[in-house]
Design a protein around this motif. Sequence first.
Motif, PDB file in Angstrom:
ATOM      1  N   GLN A  18      66.572 -14.841 -24.939  1.00 25.99           N
ATOM      2  CA  GLN A  18      66.557 -16.167 -24.629  1.00 25.99           C
ATOM      3  C   GLN A  18      67.816 -16.785 -23.884  1.00 25.99           C
ATOM      4  O   GLN A  18      67.946 -17.231 -22.980  1.00 25.99           O
ATOM      5  N   SER A  19      68.897 -16.119 -24.812  1.00 24.67           N
ATOM      6  CA  SER A  19      70.175 -16.573 -24.285  1.00 24.67           C
ATOM      7  C   SER A  19      70.612 -16.001 -22.891  1.00 24.67           C
ATOM      8  O   SER A  19      71.245 -16.729 -22.138  1.00 24.67           O
ATOM      9  N   ILE A  20      70.335 -14.769 -22.817  1.00 24.13           N
ATOM     10  CA  ILE A  20      70.521 -14.042 -21.459  1.00 24.13           C
ATOM     11  C   ILE A  20      69.873 -14.607 -20.427  1.00 24.13           C
ATOM     12  O   ILE A  20      70.284 -14.887 -19.134  1.00 24.13           O
ATOM     13  N   LYS A  21      68.430 -15.226 -20.450  1.00 20.36           N
ATOM     14  CA  LYS A  21      67.731 -15.653 -19.644  1.00 20.36           C
ATOM     15  C   LYS A  21      68.294 -17.001 -19.343  1.00 20.36           C
ATOM     16  O   LYS A  21      68.405 -17.283 -17.887  1.00 20.36           O
ATOM     17  N   GLU A  22      69.002 -17.839 -20.192  1.00 18.51           N
ATOM     18  CA  GLU A  22      69.242 -19.190 -19.552  1.00 18.51           C
ATOM     19  C   GLU A  22      70.884 -18.975 -18.997  1.00 18.51           C
ATOM     20  O   GLU A  22      71.035 -19.712 -18.227  1.00 18.51           O
ATOM     21  N   PHE A  23      71.432 -17.889 -19.519  1.00 21.75           N
ATOM     22  CA  PHE A  23      72.655 -17.728 -18.790  1.00 21.75           C
ATOM     23  C   PHE A  23      72.569 -17.550 -17.422  1.00 21.75           C
ATOM     24  O   PHE A  23      73.413 -17.842 -16.749  1.00 21.75           O
ATOM     25  N   TYR A  24      71.871 -16.423 -17.047  1.00 21.18           N
ATOM     26  CA  TYR A  24      71.658 -16.050 -15.723  1.00 21.18           C
ATOM     27  C   TYR A  24      71.019 -17.413 -14.959  1.00 21.18           C
ATOM     28  O   TYR A  24      71.335 -17.432 -14.009  1.00 21.18           O
ATOM     29  N   HIS A  25      70.339 -18.059 -15.531  1.00 24.46           N
ATOM     30  CA  HIS A  25      69.670 -19.303 -14.799  1.00 24.46           C
ATOM     31  C   HIS A  25      70.685 -20.311 -14.525  1.00 24.46           C
ATOM     32  O   HIS A  25      70.740 -20.821 -13.392  1.00 24.46           O
ATOM     33  N   LEU A  26      71.651 -20.487 -15.341  1.00 25.63           N
ATOM     34  CA  LEU A  26      72.579 -21.384 -15.063  1.00 25.63           C
ATOM     35  C   LEU A  26      73.514 -20.774 -13.892  1.00 25.63           C
ATOM     36  O   LEU A  26      74.065 -21.526 -13.292  1.00 25.63           O
ATOM     37  N   LYS A  27      73.963 -19.575 -13.978  1.00 26.76           N
ATOM     38  CA  LYS A  27      74.721 -18.835 -13.080  1.00 26.76           C
ATOM     39  C   LYS A  27      73.942 -18.984 -11.812  1.00 26.76           C
ATOM     40  O   LYS A  27      74.610 -19.184 -10.692  1.00 26.76           O
ATOM     41  N   GLU A  28      72.660 -18.992 -11.510  1.00 22.13           N
ATOM     42  CA  GLU A  28      72.089 -18.932 -10.488  1.00 22.13           C
ATOM     43  C   GLU A  28      72.097 -20.150  -9.875  1.00 22.13           C
ATOM     44  O   GLU A  28      72.150 -20.616  -8.812  1.00 22.13           O
ATOM     45  N   ILE A  29      71.825 -21.298 -10.716  1.00 18.74           N
ATOM     46  CA  ILE A  29      71.798 -22.765 -10.216  1.00 18.74           C
ATOM     47  C   ILE A  29      73.288 -23.218  -9.656  1.00 18.74           C
ATOM     48  O   ILE A  29      73.215 -23.771  -8.601  1.00 18.74           O
ATOM     49  N   ALA A  30      74.190 -22.412 -10.495  1.00 18.03           N
ATOM     50  CA  ALA A  30      75.702 -22.873  -9.806  1.00 18.03           C
ATOM     51  C   ALA A  30      76.182 -22.126  -8.771  1.00 18.03           C
ATOM     52  O   ALA A  30      77.307 -22.315  -8.036  1.00 18.03           O
ATOM     53  N   GLY A  31      75.249 -21.105  -8.440  1.00 20.55           N
ATOM     54  CA  GLY A  31      75.529 -20.321  -7.129  1.00 20.55           C
ATOM     55  C   GLY A  31      76.738 -19.227  -7.181  1.00 20.55           C
ATOM     56  O   GLY A  31      77.148 -18.549  -6.351  1.00 20.55           O
ATOM     57  N   VAL A  32      76.652 -18.569  -8.550  1.00 22.05           N
ATOM     58  CA  VAL A  32      77.515 -17.701  -9.036  1.00 22.05           C
ATOM     59  C   VAL A  32      76.933 -16.163  -8.582  1.00 22.05           C
ATOM     60  O   VAL A  32      76.046 -15.820  -9.265  1.00 22.05           O
ATOM     61  N   PRO A  33      77.612 -15.612  -7.898  1.00 21.88           N
ATOM     62  CA  PRO A  33      77.246 -14.278  -7.364  1.00 21.88           C
ATOM     63  C   PRO A  33      76.858 -13.306  -8.595  1.00 21.88           C
ATOM     64  O   PRO A  33      77.697 -13.503  -9.453  1.00 21.88           O
ATOM     65  N   LYS A  34      75.966 -12.316  -8.616  1.00 24.25           N
ATOM     66  CA  LYS A  34      75.892 -11.580  -9.707  1.00 24.25           C
ATOM     67  C   LYS A  34      76.782 -10.449 -10.021  1.00 24.25           C
ATOM     68  O   LYS A  34      77.240 -10.324 -11.184  1.00 24.25           O
ATOM     69  N   HIS A  35      77.826 -10.267  -9.125  1.00 28.85           N
ATOM     70  CA  HIS A  35      78.814  -9.503  -9.448  1.00 28.85           C
ATOM     71  C   HIS A  35      80.081 -10.323 -10.107  1.00 28.85           C
ATOM     72  O   HIS A  35      81.043  -9.337 -10.705  1.00 28.85           O
ATOM     73  N   ASN A  36      79.803 -11.413 -10.205  1.00 26.47           N
ATOM     74  CA  ASN A  36      80.902 -12.308 -11.170  1.00 26.47           C
ATOM     75  C   ASN A  36      80.321 -12.646 -12.359  1.00 26.47           C
ATOM     76  O   ASN A  36      80.927 -13.578 -13.162  1.00 26.47           O
ATOM     77  N   THR A  37      79.199 -11.874 -13.013  1.00 20.51           N
ATOM     78  CA  THR A  37      78.482 -12.035 -14.173  1.00 20.51           C
ATOM     79  C   THR A  37      79.793 -12.010 -15.289  1.00 20.51           C
ATOM     80  O   THR A  37      79.503 -12.770 -16.398  1.00 20.51           O
ATOM     81  N   HIS A  38      80.303 -11.000 -15.054  1.00 21.65           N
ATOM     82  CA  HIS A  38      81.402 -10.687 -16.282  1.00 21.65           C
ATOM     83  C   HIS A  38      82.927 -11.344 -16.024  1.00 21.65           C
ATOM     84  O   HIS A  38      83.839 -10.585 -16.539  1.00 21.65           O
ATOM     85  N   ASP A  39      82.937 -12.195 -15.192  1.00 23.18           N
ATOM     86  CA  ASP A  39      84.199 -13.034 -14.915  1.00 23.18           C
ATOM     87  C   ASP A  39      84.651 -13.726 -16.039  1.00 23.18           C
ATOM     88  O   ASP A  39      84.138 -14.948 -16.335  1.00 23.18           O
ATOM     89  N   ILE A  40      85.524 -13.100 -17.008  1.00 22.14           N
ATOM     90  CA  ILE A  40      85.804 -13.648 -18.392  1.00 22.14           C
ATOM     91  C   ILE A  40      87.167 -14.248 -18.360  1.00 22.14           C
ATOM     92  O   ILE A  40      87.607 -14.636 -19.449  1.00 22.14           O
ATOM     93  N   ALA A  41      87.824 -14.534 -17.183  1.00 22.22           N
ATOM     94  CA  ALA A  41      89.267 -14.872 -17.379  1.00 22.22           C
ATOM     95  C   ALA A  41      89.499 -16.422 -17.435  1.00 22.22           C
ATOM     96  O   ALA A  41      89.896 -16.892 -16.508  1.00 22.22           O
ATOM     97  N   ASP A  42      88.967 -16.934 -18.421  1.00 25.59           N
ATOM     98  CA  ASP A  42      89.234 -18.393 -18.610  1.00 25.59           C
ATOM     99  C   ASP A  42      89.488 -18.795 -19.935  1.00 25.59           C
ATOM    100  O   ASP A  42      89.118 -17.858 -21.027  1.00 25.59           O
ATOM    101  N   PHE A  43      89.866 -19.641 -20.242  1.00 22.73           N
ATOM    102  CA  PHE A  43      90.490 -20.137 -21.633  1.00 22.73           C
ATOM    103  C   PHE A  43      89.269 -20.542 -22.781  1.00 22.73           C
ATOM    104  O   PHE A  43      89.278 -20.123 -23.749  1.00 22.73           O
ATOM    105  N   GLU A  44      88.072 -21.098 -21.954  1.00 20.66           N
ATOM    106  CA  GLU A  44      87.112 -21.130 -22.908  1.00 20.66           C
ATOM    107  C   GLU A  44      86.475 -20.060 -23.507  1.00 20.66           C
ATOM    108  O   GLU A  44      85.885 -20.032 -24.744  1.00 20.66           O
ATOM    109  N   TYR A  45      86.407 -18.893 -22.777  1.00 22.23           N
ATOM    110  CA  TYR A  45      85.666 -17.726 -23.208  1.00 22.23           C
ATOM    111  C   TYR A  45      86.499 -17.113 -24.204  1.00 22.23           C
ATOM    112  O   TYR A  45      86.070 -16.778 -25.339  1.00 22.23           O
ATOM    113  N   CYS A  46      87.899 -17.238 -24.172  1.00 22.09           N
ATOM    114  CA  CYS A  46      88.727 -16.470 -25.164  1.00 22.09           C
ATOM    115  C   CYS A  46      88.810 -17.481 -26.372  1.00 22.09           C
ATOM    116  O   CYS A  46      88.516 -16.995 -27.499  1.00 22.09           O
ATOM    117  N   ASP A  47      88.720 -18.835 -26.373  1.00 19.05           N
ATOM    118  CA  ASP A  47      88.573 -19.579 -27.513  1.00 19.05           C
ATOM    119  C   ASP A  47      87.367 -19.570 -28.013  1.00 19.05           C
ATOM    120  O   ASP A  47      87.300 -19.696 -29.595  1.00 19.05           O
TER     121      ASP A  47
END
Length: 373
Positions: free
Chosen positions: A293-322
């Motif tokens: 369910q979490s994965i489904k919601e994650f991809y849905h939010l990415k799609e709404i935000a217009g984030v390309p699929k190849h950026n799914t694992h773009d993790i270079a942000d402070f919130e992810y690390c924290d």
Amino acid sequence: MVSEKYASKNVCVIGAGPSGLVAAREIRKEGQNVVVLEQNHDIGGQWLYDPKVEDEDPLGKGTTLKVHSSMYDSLRLTSPREIMGYTDFPFVVKKGRDMRRFPGHNELLLYFKDFTECFGLREMVRFNTRVEYVGMLDYAEFGKKLRWVVKSKEKNSEEVVEEVFDAVVVATGHYSQPRLPAIRGMDAWRRKQMHSHVYRTPETFQNEAVVVVGNSMSGQDIAMELVGVANEIHLSSKVLDISEGLSEFISVHGNLHLHPQIIGFPFFESQAKWIAQLLSGKRKLPSWDEMMQSIKEFYHLKEIAGVPKHNTHDIADFEYCDHYCDQVGFQHLEEWRKDLCISALRNSYANLEKYRDNQWLDAMGFMARNLQD
């Protein structure tokens, strides 16, 4: 007597680059048995520079590439060394080596070798060993005695070695497989085409007219190198977003033209601690249904935000690390590290050609922000 639940696990880590090395260290700290499989002859991953690209496909189209590293000869870090090191092993200046704040790629490789030696990690690594297959041993109920089959092959050998592990950590990175743009006529054009994955030095472009597709860090770096050898350089970008530094550089180099076309290692460290604690039983995964369910919601939010699929694992942000730090009881990334990271980015926008060598830019940035606060 140790219960089966908390008995030591046999763990395979694929890749001896910056994330694989720290993962191996943290997992061993938690009492697990670790084997690291590395396809190259030494540690470093992408940072193990390989100048021999003659036999590689120029566009990197092969399913199995001969060259793993995408480093070019002149590459330097885009972040200062103070924020690049692991939290308990600073990336300090060493006499007789590259002592710049933004050193070249070889200095970072030497840092990884120092880290490997300090924590005795080399003994866990099998070099020149390429992983051919990873799969579940059987289809047991999720989360109960799930084990993994790993098939690997040593360099210059045809023998496939099959082993079973309790867990597999994939730390292969995502910068070794070139991603090509879809440009009409690209397949039909017979002049020289090269992906930056196999770019090493500018000399092969002497007196040529060159189009550099992509206006990110590597595209700008390569364009600046080509200015001294090529007749014309046309820097192609998806959006006409010109930083002050790039604009200034273009203004003083008449052969460079811009055309619109319609992070650090603490991140790896927090991930590694989370994986290690999961394997030791200190942490637990959510249920299968909760994760799906979490994965489904994650991809849905990415799609709404217009984030390309190849950026799914773009993790270079402070919130992810924290977020991962909170999960494992690890301290958040220090504010000074965050400030230095942002400061380096801002400085590159303002003075693209010289920001790595101007020792006062960070201090000026700090003072300006503190006065505003």
